[in-house]
Motif scaffolding. Sequence first.
Motif, mmCIF file in Angstrom:
data_model
loop_
_atom_site.group_PDB
_atom_site.id
_atom_site.type_symbol
_atom_site.label_atom_id
_atom_site.label_comp_id
_atom_site.label_asym_id
_atom_site.label_seq_id
_atom_site.Cartn_x
_atom_site.Cartn_y
_atom_site.Cartn_z
ATOM 1 N N THR A 1 0.795 -1.318 0.105
ATOM 2 C CA THR A 1 0.031 -0.049 0.075
ATOM 3 C C THR A 1 0.934 1.116 -0.129
ATOM 4 O OG1 THR A 1 -1.550 1.205 1.162
ATOM 5 C CG2 THR A 1 -0.150 -0.373 2.409
ATOM 6 N N ASP A 2 0.175 2.162 -0.481
ATOM 7 C CA ASP A 2 0.892 3.790 -0.562
ATOM 8 C C ASP A 2 -0.094 4.764 0.083
ATOM 9 O OD1 ASP A 2 -0.928 3.554 -2.533
ATOM 10 O OD2 ASP A 2 -0.001 4.822 -3.848
ATOM 11 N N PRO A 3 -0.292 4.628 1.585
ATOM 12 C CA PRO A 3 -1.472 5.491 2.070
ATOM 13 C C PRO A 3 -1.024 6.858 2.009
ATOM 14 C CG PRO A 3 -0.663 3.811 3.544
ATOM 15 C CD PRO A 3 0.349 3.806 2.522
ATOM 16 N N VAL B 1 -5.527 8.084 0.973
ATOM 17 C CA VAL B 1 -6.712 8.174 1.518
ATOM 18 C C VAL B 1 -7.561 6.858 1.402
ATOM 19 C CG1 VAL B 1 -9.045 9.456 1.744
ATOM 20 C CG2 VAL B 1 -6.928 10.692 1.420
ATOM 21 N N ASP B 2 -7.728 6.436 0.116
ATOM 22 C CA ASP B 2 -8.380 5.210 -0.076
ATOM 23 C C ASP B 2 -7.733 3.915 0.390
ATOM 24 O OD1 ASP B 2 -6.660 5.807 -2.389
ATOM 25 O OD2 ASP B 2 -7.682 4.274 -3.638
ATOM 26 N N ASP B 3 -6.303 4.038 0.510
ATOM 27 C CA ASP B 3 -5.617 3.048 0.885
ATOM 28 C C ASP B 3 -5.957 2.708 2.390
ATOM 29 O OD1 ASP B 3 -3.787 4.444 -1.113
ATOM 30 O OD2 ASP B 3 -2.762 2.359 -0.896
ATOM 31 N N ALA B 4 -6.394 3.852 3.329
ATOM 32 C CA ALA B 4 -6.726 3.821 4.479
ATOM 33 C C ALA B 4 -7.867 2.963 4.594
ATOM 34 C CB ALA B 4 -6.625 5.088 5.314
ATOM 35 N N GLY C 1 4.023 5.887 -4.060
ATOM 36 C CA GLY C 1 3.044 6.120 -5.094
ATOM 37 C C GLY C 1 2.210 7.174 -4.952
ATOM 38 N N ASN C 2 1.148 7.246 -3.968
ATOM 39 C CA ASN C 2 0.359 8.756 -3.873
ATOM 40 C C ASN C 2 1.620 9.643 -3.258
ATOM 41 O OD1 ASN C 2 -1.983 7.603 -4.748
ATOM 42 N ND2 ASN C 2 -2.215 6.496 -2.799
ATOM 43 N N VAL C 3 2.503 8.890 -2.245
ATOM 44 C CA VAL C 3 3.366 9.712 -1.466
ATOM 45 C C VAL C 3 4.585 9.318 -1.555
ATOM 46 C CG1 VAL C 3 1.490 10.760 0.246
ATOM 47 C CG2 VAL C 3 2.754 8.352 0.437
ATOM 48 N N PRO D 1 -2.293 -5.791 -3.652
ATOM 49 C CA PRO D 1 -1.353 -4.696 -3.848
ATOM 50 C C PRO D 1 -2.418 -3.389 -4.399
ATOM 51 C CG PRO D 1 -0.948 -6.699 -5.141
ATOM 52 C CD PRO D 1 -2.231 -6.968 -4.587
ATOM 53 N N VAL D 2 -2.298 -2.523 -3.685
ATOM 54 C CA VAL D 2 -3.059 -1.222 -3.844
ATOM 55 C C VAL D 2 -2.296 0.014 -4.138
ATOM 56 C CG1 VAL D 2 -5.128 -2.042 -2.693
ATOM 57 C CG2 VAL D 2 -3.655 -0.726 -1.506
ATOM 58 N N GLY D 3 -1.118 -0.084 -4.779
ATOM 59 C CA GLY D 3 -0.129 0.897 -5.147
ATOM 60 C C GLY D 3 0.305 0.212 -6.203
ATOM 61 N N PRO D 4 1.485 1.145 -6.709
ATOM 62 C CA PRO D 4 2.333 0.579 -7.767
ATOM 63 C C PRO D 4 2.802 -0.726 -7.377
ATOM 64 C CG PRO D 4 2.924 2.870 -7.217
ATOM 65 C CD PRO D 4 2.001 2.405 -6.267
ATOM 66 N N ALA E 1 -3.564 5.143 -12.381
ATOM 67 C CA ALA E 1 -2.204 5.707 -11.625
ATOM 68 C C ALA E 1 -1.375 4.514 -11.240
ATOM 69 C CB ALA E 1 -2.899 6.579 -10.471
ATOM 70 N N ASN E 2 -1.934 3.459 -10.482
ATOM 71 C CA ASN E 2 -0.975 2.497 -10.018
ATOM 72 C C ASN E 2 -0.235 1.833 -11.144
ATOM 73 O OD1 ASN E 2 -1.757 2.911 -7.340
ATOM 74 N ND2 ASN E 2 -3.334 1.164 -7.167
ATOM 75 N N ILE E 3 -1.038 1.681 -12.155
ATOM 76 C CA ILE E 3 0.014 0.724 -13.302
ATOM 77 C C ILE E 3 0.611 1.945 -13.851
ATOM 78 C CG2 ILE E 3 -0.337 -0.318 -15.531
ATOM 79 C CD1 ILE E 3 -1.528 -1.876 -13.235
ATOM 80 N N HIS F 1 -11.514 3.216 -4.493
ATOM 81 C CA HIS F 1 -10.602 2.236 -5.457
ATOM 82 C C HIS F 1 -10.053 1.095 -4.455
ATOM 83 C CE1 HIS F 1 -11.001 5.215 -8.864
ATOM 84 N NE2 HIS F 1 -10.277 6.178 -7.803
ATOM 85 N N ASP F 2 -9.360 1.363 -3.566
ATOM 86 C CA ASP F 2 -8.590 0.226 -3.008
ATOM 87 C C ASP F 2 -9.251 -0.712 -2.241
ATOM 88 O OD1 ASP F 2 -6.226 1.217 -4.085
ATOM 89 O OD2 ASP F 2 -5.335 2.541 -2.210
ATOM 90 N N PRO F 3 -10.360 -0.085 -1.537
ATOM 91 C CA PRO F 3 -11.226 -1.233 -0.723
ATOM 92 C C PRO F 3 -11.988 -1.995 -1.768
ATOM 93 C CG PRO F 3 -11.903 1.240 -0.239
ATOM 94 C CD PRO F 3 -10.636 1.411 -1.022
HETATM 95 CA CA CA Z 1 -3.437 3.147 -3.411
#
Ligand code: CA
Length: 304
Positions: free
Chosen positions: A7-9, A11-14, A36-38, A121-124, A164-166, A237-239
């Motif tokens: 994950t790349d928290p 907001v939606d990662d949280a 990723g996001n950050v 996997p919810v980030g790159p 974005a992740n891809i 997205h991520d959930p």
């Molecule tokens: Ca994410």
Amino acid sequence: MKAIIDTDPGVDDAMAIFYAASCPEIDLIGLTTVFGNVPVEMATRNALHLAEMLGRPVPVAQGCARPLNDRGWKPVFWIHGEEGLGALEAPSPQAAPHPRHAVDFLIEQAERHKGELVLFPVGPLTNIAEAIRRAPAFARNVSRLYVMGGAVHVPGNATPFAEANIHNDPEAARIVLDSGIDTVLVGLDVTNRTNLSREEFAALAKRSPVHGGFLADIADFYIKLYESRGQQGCSLHDPATIVAAMHPELFDLEDGDIAVSLEGETVGQTVIGRKAGRQSVRAAVDGRTDAIIAAFIEGIARLP
Ligand code: CA
Ligand code: BDR
């Protein structure tokens, strides 16, 4: 189900982490972080904070800081906030990250829980691709991936072509999608339509003051971005990846090899094709979005 969220928290990662924690079927054995996001250090700090909020020991292992082939990745603070969690100020978690690098942690846990470890996997996909490259057994040991990524029959969000992740690491995505690991790709085809409004978050906060309230707070900033694009509420997205594991009947999956574009304006585009032979990837192309949203709400409402 033994599970790790990469994950790349975010907001939606949280939202994904809390929703996973709300599911009795999921034994969350770790979080691995990725840029990723950050930046990855911020992702790790945020993941530690989110893990602490769960009130149970969940190790957080820090992973890759850059894509395999860096085309100039930059964090998206205007989407997820200056510290990655909406308007929340920098959290100060007490716990330290796990001593192992995320890639080593993933390889070890896949070996330990051979055949039963599910990854979200919810980030790159950089950590997952590195694990595949470094440990030949990793792809065999992992039971399944539920990847938040891709835009198969719809436009992208990072570019008109790419999600974005891809887009953040297309080379890694290609390695993962070609690895033969049983994969469910949950992308924008479905997640763009799983939107939750500010009012719905406020109602959720009443049912779950601690975790739902936290998500409502951090979602406020994220929702403003969607509103600036003329959309109501923000996408889950991520959930949605976790909902896909818990409620597979809510998703329509299409079999097919996914080719990832590595060049030109289409870089990061996910194109579904039909080569002969075994298909290991299924892409969510449609779903009962009201029921997906309801599953998320009911899950978070189980938390304090
Ligand atoms: Ca994410
Ligand atoms: C994906 O990109 C990130 O910004 C979100 O956290 C999500 O994983 C959506 O395209």
